[in-house]
Scaffold this active site. Structure first.
Site: not given
Ligand code: MG
Length: 453
Positions: A95, A238, A240, A242
């Protein structure tokens, strides 16, 4: 107690995240998923290919059929587990952590992220030497699936009012942080008919642009580019993807809980549910409570962390859910936080209303916050909060002990939480004025520091 799992998967540097470790943990996850069909993806980190191979070997040894998505954002994996009827998914991504970190994020067959509690079950398999590897003639195999990003983009463009966005031909600047967003965001926003400027849109595990946490400092170039070009907004993800962060047309950094609030407003305005529900973490701004009240929606508080949000969202059939760092769930797509769907929905709102992002954000109820992180030992971070929790509450205060300790008062609210990943206590206070928020935070800071001695 889970030894390796944190709030959402296992995150560590390579001294822990060795190929041996990842292979064994992927094997354990494969067993936990009944040796079924598993999606596997990674982000752009340098250690990604090595750990991807290790995870593949572990899954093969459990007899799993692997669908290899290659470099792919976490929300895409969550969507595809559902679409491809897989038994689970692993995304190798740390992440927002610096490039030397990596992590394993697991989702079950319902695309629900595996929490710390459920991670304990996987760790039991991890340490149980009696569990058999697959026989030589039952080993797993791998198939490449290269359309996941295109499938996800199609789901998003079907979900938004494509015509309304294309008609406005908005000008957006994207900062992909050299992460998985590089392979997704430019494609999506071109599909949405935007005029584009992209920054850091080449996948590169050294993160030459900036680290993948979308802080105001890391997004300085994005802010400057929005101002210089007069764009309608800047958007950054960010590592990853999400979470998503917006820069308004004036170049102002919008904190995650404001775009989250705007997303809740969108979801509740659009829903046809008579008694809609919204799930939100116990650390969420009262702005969300006010918006829910306005729409007659019920607010369900959860522990902090993606897995708990996803679990409660499905249990309550909520119309949306999210958290203050800018991670929002659009259940039409999956029960996971999706930074791309959030970006497209907010862009859609700007295009449909004709109002600039700054105006949409400033129309939301406003609160102010103050926060601090207090370092301590691993034991102290729990003990201190337990001690405060055991003290009688002052008159007029109400406590919520879902996760850490939240105390509501007329002035505002404060939450004290042990960090899930570091040895520290986090204190976050919110109130109607910055001064009141600061005073509330300092009151509990004093208490905690006095206890630590
Ligand atoms: Mg994340």
């Amino acid at each position: 107690m889970a030894k390796y799992f944190g709030t959402n998967g296992i995150r560590a540097k390579l001294d822990v995240m060795t190929p041996e470790f990842v292979s064994r943990m992927a094997f354990a996850f494969g067993i936990w998923c009944n040796r079924g069909k598993i999606l596997l993806a990674r982000d752009t980190r340098v250690s990604g290919p090595m750990l991807h191979h290790a995870a593949t070997a572990g899954l093969f040894s459990a007899g799993c059929q692997v669908l290899d998505l290659g470099i792919c954002p976490a929300p895409t994996v969550e969507l595809m587990v559902k679409k491809l009827k897989a038994d689970g998914g692993i995304t190798i991504t740390a992440s927002h952590n610096p490039p030397e970190w990596n992590a394993l994020k697991f989702v079950d067959k319902h695309s629900v992220a595996v929490s710390w509690e459920r991670g304990e079950e996987i760790e039991k398999i991890f340490t149980d030497q009696k569990i058999q590897r697959a026989e030589w003639n039952k080993l797993g195999s791998s198939t490449k699936y290269t359309l996941a990003i295109d499938d996800h983009i199609k789901e998003i463009t079907d979900y938004v009012d494509l015509r309304a966005i294309r008609k406005k031909h908005p000008h957006v600047v994207l900062d992909c942080a050299n992460g998985t967003g590089s392979l997704f965001a430019p494609k999506l926003f071109r599909e949405l008919g935007c005029k584009l400027l992209t920054l850091n849109a080449q996948p590169d595990g050294f993160f030459p642009g900036h680290n993948s946490e979308p802080t105001p400092d890391n997004l300085a170039d994005l802010i400057a580019a929005v101002k210089a070009t007069g764009a309608d907004m800047g958007i950054a993800w960010d590592g990853d993807c999400d979470r998503v962060i917006f820069i308004d047309e004036k170049g102002t950094y919008i904190i995650g809980d404001r775009s989250y609030a705007l997303s809740v407003e969108i979801a509740l305005s659009e829903t046809k549910e008579k008694k809609p529900k919204v799930v939100t973490t116990v650390a969420t701004s009262d702005t969300i409570r006010d918006i829910a009240r306005k729409h007659g929606a019920e607010l369900v508080y959860t522990k902090v962390g993606g897995p708990y949000l996803a679990e409660e969202l499905l249990r309550h059939r909520a119309v949306t859910g999210g958290e203050e760092a800018g991670g929002i769930i659009w259940p039409v797509l999956s029960p996971g936080k999706d930074g791309f769907a959030t970006a497209a929905k907010i862009l859609e709102l700007v295009c449909k209303t004709g109002k600039p992002l700054s105006k949409l954000i400033s129309s939301l109820p406003a609160y102010y916050n103050s926060k601090i992180r207090i370092p301590c030992t691993a034991e102290q971070k729990y003990a201190v909060i337990d001690r405060i929790r055991s003290q009688p509450l002052e008159k007029g205060l109400v406590s919520l002990t879902l996760d850490g300790l939240r105390i509501n008062s007329k002035e505002g609210w404060v939450i004290l939480r042990p960090s899930g990943t570091e040895h520290l206590v986090r204190i976050f206070a919110e109130a109607k004025t910055p001064e009141k928020a600061k005073a509330l935070m300092e009151k509990y800071e004093k208490k905690v520091k006095a206890m630590l001695g």
